[in-house]
Scaffold this motif. Structure first.
Motif, PDB file in Angstrom:
ATOM      1  N   PRO A   1      -0.290   3.345  -7.622  1.00 42.62           N
ATOM      2  CA  PRO A   1      -0.901   2.376  -6.695  1.00 42.62           C
ATOM      3  C   PRO A   1      -0.845   2.816  -5.233  1.00 42.62           C
ATOM      4  N   ASP A   2       0.291   3.378  -4.809  1.00 40.67           N
ATOM      5  CA  ASP A   2       0.404   3.863  -3.426  1.00 40.67           C
ATOM      6  C   ASP A   2      -0.544   5.028  -3.183  1.00 40.67           C
TER       7      ASP A   2
ATOM      8  N   CYS B   1      -3.381   5.582  -4.729  1.00 41.06           N
ATOM      9  CA  CYS B   1      -4.743   5.031  -4.657  1.00 41.06           C
ATOM     10  C   CYS B   1      -5.017   4.445  -3.276  1.00 41.06           C
ATOM     11  N   TYR B   2      -4.044   3.721  -2.753  1.00 41.05           N
ATOM     12  CA  TYR B   2      -4.208   3.117  -1.431  1.00 41.05           C
ATOM     13  C   TYR B   2      -4.444   4.199  -0.379  1.00 41.05           C
ATOM     14  N   GLN B   3      -3.665   5.278  -0.439  1.00 40.58           N
ATOM     15  CA  GLN B   3      -3.822   6.358   0.535  1.00 40.58           C
ATOM     16  C   GLN B   3      -5.159   7.068   0.351  1.00 40.58           C
TER      17      GLN B   3
ATOM     18  N   VAL C   1      -8.000   5.753  -0.791  1.00 40.86           N
ATOM     19  CA  VAL C   1      -9.050   4.901  -0.243  1.00 40.86           C
ATOM     20  C   VAL C   1      -9.034   4.957   1.284  1.00 40.86           C
ATOM     21  N   THR C   2      -7.844   4.909   1.874  1.00 35.78           N
ATOM     22  CA  THR C   2      -7.726   4.976   3.333  1.00 35.78           C
ATOM     23  C   THR C   2      -8.314   6.276   3.861  1.00 35.78           C
TER      24      THR C   2
END
Length: 343
Positions: free
Chosen positions: A138-139, A141-143, A145-146
């Motif tokens: 999850p972390d 994926c967040y990075q 997308v950012t």
């Protein structure tokens, strides 16, 4: 030809090494019975599918097939294909010679001159690494997308900059185009599209190794575009029009390879991947419809290629709109339709 035998100590594998630190340059030379030696952490699905199709008897990796950083899918492809996987220390890679005969028994790789310890990756080890990778996913994926949004914002001006138009001898104006990228399940999808190709006779664009996929399925590409790092010599010399993907600073390393064979090539300066460049070229040349096979669209696709974002790909897809028809996974769709009809 490699020999695989079962004894009381476990599996014994004998064969000749085919080595390559860069899997892109190794893959075209793999043949049945060879033992592939590579240095590729987090093996991606596309590479693993090509290795499996080659029919190698084993794969030795001077790295980890799956590090646990993210759920890389290549190791599972080899596991399902029944190809044994062994990991060695990265420092041991240079001890092997290309073409050297080796024997793998249990936890050791034997040659005439030395022994090297190895670790076999089995189903339990793969499952453990996969589960571990899900914890941080999850972390990650967040990075991802950012990063994608940041780079898309930085690159958006490029998309509208007037570039020097290419004068291709192959006209794409008003035509249907099939762009083949070397991505997950690309050859299966290409085979499933045979009725479309026969009926519509689209202009065929091979993106780097996608040109070899076209040749493998009995087609000759009209255009080959890319940085030429994974296209075979056979494909380059098939008579296709060649477009070398150049960086925005003007560097075009692929020209060295085309010059080696005395081939003429045009240069297409474009941000992003060669896949982005191919789709944008077809769009700017006036293609009426662009069907893409083997595209990289999801987070795992890009992480498997070592990319931390997909800003340029987002922009290109926004630009193409409904002209782009993504046929990734088409073979699985048709199989499910046929299976349902037979029930």
């Amino acid at each position: 030809m490699a020999v695989v035998a079962e004894d009381t100590a476990g599996i014994v594998i004998k064969g000749r090494i085919k080595a390559g630190r860069r899997t892109k340059t190794l893959l075209p030379f793999l043949k049945q019975g060879m033992i592939a030696l590579l240095q590729h952490s987090n093996l991606d699905v596309t590479t693993a599918e090509t290795i499996a199709r080659a029919g190698v008897s084993a794969v030795i990796n001077a790295g980890k097939f799956i590090t646990g950083d993210f759920p890389a899918g290549g190791a599972n492809v080899l596991l399902q294909a029944g190809i044994p996987m062994y990991e060695i220390s990265p420092q041991q890679y240079d001890r092997f010679d290309d073409g050297q005969e080796v024997c793998i028994t249990g936890p050791m790789i034997h040659t005439d001159d030395f022994l090297i310890p190895c670790r076999k990756l089995d189903e339990d080890g793969l499952r453990e690494a996969y589960v571990r990778s899900l914890n941080d996913y999850p972390d990650l994926c967040y990075q991802f997308v950012t990063n994608s949004l940041i780079f898309a914002d930085m690159d958006k001006e490029w998309l509208f900059e007037p570039g020097k138009p290419l004068r291709l001898r192959t006209s794409l104006q008003g035509k249907e185009v099939l762009a083949v990228i070397r991505g997950p399940h690309h050859e299966d999808d290409l085979e499933a599209l045979e009725p479309y190709i026969a009926a519509s006779r689209p202009i065929l664009i091979g993106v780097d190794g996608g040109a070899d996929a076209l040749l493998h399925c009995g087609y000759t590409p009209n255009i080959i575009i890319g940085d030429m790092d994974s296209v075979s010599d056979r494909a380059l010399c098939c008579g296709a029009e060649i477009v070398v993907h150049a960086y925005t600073d003007g560097r075009a390393p692929g020209l060295q390879k085309t010059a080696l064979y005395g081939l003429s090539a045009q240069v297409w300066k474009c941000r992003g991947t060669s896949e982005d460049a191919a789709l944008l070229l077809a769009y700017e040349q006036g293609a009426d419809k662009i069907v893409a096979v083997g595209t990289h669209t999801g987070i795992l696709d890009f992480l498997g290629k070592g990319r931390k974002g997909m800003g340029s790909s987002l922009l290109v897809r926004m630009m193409l709109g409904d002209k782009l028809i993504d046929a990734k996974g088409y073979s699985r769709l048709t199989r499910s339709i046929i299976a349902g009809a037979l029930q």
